[in-house]
Scaffold this active site. Structure first.
Site, PDB file in Angstrom:
ATOM      1  CE  LYS A 186      -4.282   1.006  -0.038  1.00 22.44           C
ATOM      2  NZ  LYS A 186      -5.241   0.595  -0.948  1.00 22.44           N
ATOM      3  CB  SER A 224      -8.449   0.913  -2.880  1.00 18.58           C
ATOM      4  OG  SER A 224      -7.347   0.735  -2.364  1.00 18.58           O
TER       5      SER A 224
END
Length: 621
Positions: free
Chosen positions: A203, A407
């Protein structure tokens, strides 16, 4: 209190003036409305244009290719009044025009003019390219011309029968990827600390604020992603142009010597590489079209019809209004929690559209077209829940992934009967983070101090001018861990696997559609049309159905403006020379540093003082 006769007279005059004033405004507004409707009626009362044989459809594509126009009809009208004739082009409109022309005996060719096309992502461009291939399969010709071709424009041009370019032009195929700005040292000098709390090794959204370069994990993931996308792009080009496999990359690697061999002419270089079929000026293109089509002596050109005019002429031509509906909802843009206008995603507003489809008896199935890098985890869950309820109500749900479904864009896709991605869809990025910047060192340098009294430490747990409270940091991290567990658990249930298996391909990592299919994150690869057909099949509709776009309802003014087609709106704008918006406009090219720093503020513009975010730092190439 006693009122005198003069006061009565004064009060009467004021009431009379109020009535006259309101009446005057109403009459003027009514007159303006009558004028607008009269002008529109004069246009619409004209006989529809009758096409002649051997007419060419001119696809002069301008602006950004999008799933859905952003804003309202009023915004479009005001833009036209300022001379901005097209903010964007909807994918559905281009596909409808090409599909209609394919079966139109009067249309024998398409001319692609791509100079002002800004692109719209690899997936949307591939959808248009596939439509052009179907048009060509009928024996009709597609001719592309450009003064030059950008990488995005060239993908469409490659699917033409013949590609021509101005002699002074060039084909700019450069590859994917790029550089980011990293602010760690700059923020240290300013005395700003960016506290990042996250789950997911890959991430990497927040890395620019806490590092001076990418982590090894981020660099590895980016390389794998971009190389995968580049292979999809070059394979497409080489197949369409009948070039040897690997020749595009090989030519780029040898570009300096190849350019010298072409006499330093980028145009001749493109011919030598067989990237274009010839070099022609625009008037020479016109001469060519005389031979492919037919001359138009009245307009001193060849027979042709423009994209907007042809679309208006045939609007709804392919729509089977008698059948059941597959409701299509566009989820494009970043995800917020509340209401959002067309062209963006709001947890509440997009959920209401899904609910509207579910409660409409004519809608038998739903296709959610996702093109989003994510955003609010809460907003994403609101949307996913409405899809879950739609399935429980007996209506099939199919996800069609566009350029990006990462996401939060992947979160909203986790309650469906089938997930279909394009080969080039950027998807995954299952991870969560929060950014909590503090400027306590900066204000200390300035001699600013903060102090106060609270009954509990929770009264002000996060103050950007004070060091981050470790208790608060622990709470936020716990919340992020919980959301990540929810994410992986829901993904595991949707993909019929275990959270442990999902965790192996999650950790915030991003994949192409091909890579995601290999890892079980999507069901199959296909187009938007494949998604429509799948939804219809699941609902057992057969062939007697049509796609119905379910979109936010506009105001009364929006509905009025939507009565005017693009040509009428443009004429009205020019006629009245409206000056309804400020002349100082935001530059088209937003400063990258401002954009990056904006996120720090946006992520914390939340009632809780922070936001758990499921967002991917990824953009469609």
């Amino acid at each position: 209190m006693r009122i005198t006769p003069l006061q009565w007279i004064g009060k009467g005059f004021r009431m009379l003036w109020t009535v006259l004033d309101y009446g005057r405004r109403a009459i003027l507004n009514l007159l303006l409305l009558i004028i607008l409707i009269g002008i529109a009626a004069s246009f619409s009362s004209e006989k529809p244009r009758k096409l002649e044989d051997k007419t060419a459809l001119i696809l002069d594509l301008k602006g950004n290719l999008v799933e859905q126009h952003a804003g309202t009809a009023r915004d479009a009208f005001l833009a036209e009044a300022q001379g901005d004739t097209r903010r964007s082009i909807q994918l559905r409109d281009i596909l409808e025009a090409i599909d209609t022309a394919k079966d139109d005996s009067k249309i024998t060719s398409i001319v692609l003019l791509l100079d002002e096309l800004n692109g719209g992502g690899l997936v949307l461009e591939r959808e248009v390219a596939a439509a052009l291939d179907k048009f060509r399969a009928t024996g009709k010709k597609v001719i592309a011309w450009g003064s030059s071709y950008s990488q995005k424009q060239y993908l469409l041009a490659a699917h033409a029968d013949q590609i021509y370019m101005h002699p002074m032009g060039m084909v700019s195929v450069t590859g994917f990827g790029g550089y980011r700005n990293y602010y760690r040292d700059a923020l240290d000098k300013l005395g700003v600390t960016v506290n990042v709390l996250k789950v997911g090794t890959y991430k990497s959204f927040a890395e620019p604020y806490i590092s001076n370069g990418p982590s090894q994990a981020a660099a590895e993931a980016d390389a794998y992603l971009y190389n995968g996308l580049w292979k999809i792009y070059t394979d497409d080009i080489e197949k369409a142009r009948k070039l040897p496999a690997g020749s595009v990359t090989e030519s780029i690697n040898k570009l300096p010597e190849l350019l010298k061999a072409a006499g330093d002419s980028s145009g001749q270089l493109a011919v030598n590489l067989k990237w274009v079929d010839g070099l022609k000026t625009r008037d020479e293109l016109r001469e060519l079209m005389y031979t492919i089509g037919a001359p138009d002596s009245k307009n001193k050109s060849f027979r042709q019809i423009g994209f907007d005019e042809y679309l208006a002429l045939n609007k709804g031509h392919n729509m089977n209004l008698g059948g059941d509906q597959v409701g299509v909802i566009i989820a494009e843009g970043e995800i917020s929690e509340g209401k959002a206008p067309a062209g963006s995603i709001g947890g509440l507003s997009t959920s209401s559209l899904i609910r509207k489809a579910r409660e409409d008896d004519k809608v038998k199935a739903v296709v959610l077209r996702v093109n989003s890098p994510g955003g609010s985890a809460f907003g994403s869950e609101l949307i996913r829940r409405e899809l879950e309820l739609t399935r429980k109500a007996g209506k099939p749900v199919v996800i069609s992934m566009g350029n990006v479904a990462a996401s939060g864009g992947y979160w909203v896709s986790m309650s469906s009967d089938e997930v279909i991605a394009d080969e080039a869809t950027i998807t995954g990025s299952i991870g969560v983070f929060a950014i909590l910047p503090t400027a306590d060192k900066a204000v200390e340098k300035l001699g600013i101090h903060t102090a106060g009294t609270t009954t509990t430490w929770l009264a002000e747990p996060y103050n950007p001018l004070r060091p981050l409270n470790p208790k608060f940091a622990d709470m936020v991290q716990s919340s992020i861990n919980h959301i990540y567990a929810e994410f992986t658990t829901k993904a595991a249930a949707a993909r019929k696997t275990t959270p442990e298996k999902i965790n192996e391909v999650a950790q915030g990592r991003v994949w192409t559609g091909v890579q995601a299919k290999e890892r079980g994150l999507v069901d199959r690869l296909g187009s938007f049309e494949d998604a429509l057909n799948s939804a219809a099949k699941l609902a057992k509709l057969g062939n007697n159905y049509h796609a119905s776009y379910i979109e936010p309802e506009g105001s009364k003014l929006d509905k009025l403006l939507e009565m005017f087609n693009a040509q009428i709106s443009a004429t009205l704008a020019k006629h009245f020379q409206l000056a309804l918006v400020p002349t100082g406009m935001t530059p088209a090219m937003v400063n990258q540093v401002q954009e990056d720093i904006r996120w720090i503020n946006d992520l914390n513009n939340n009632p809780k003082g922070y936001a758990e975010v499921t967002h991917c730092f990824c953009k469609a190439p």
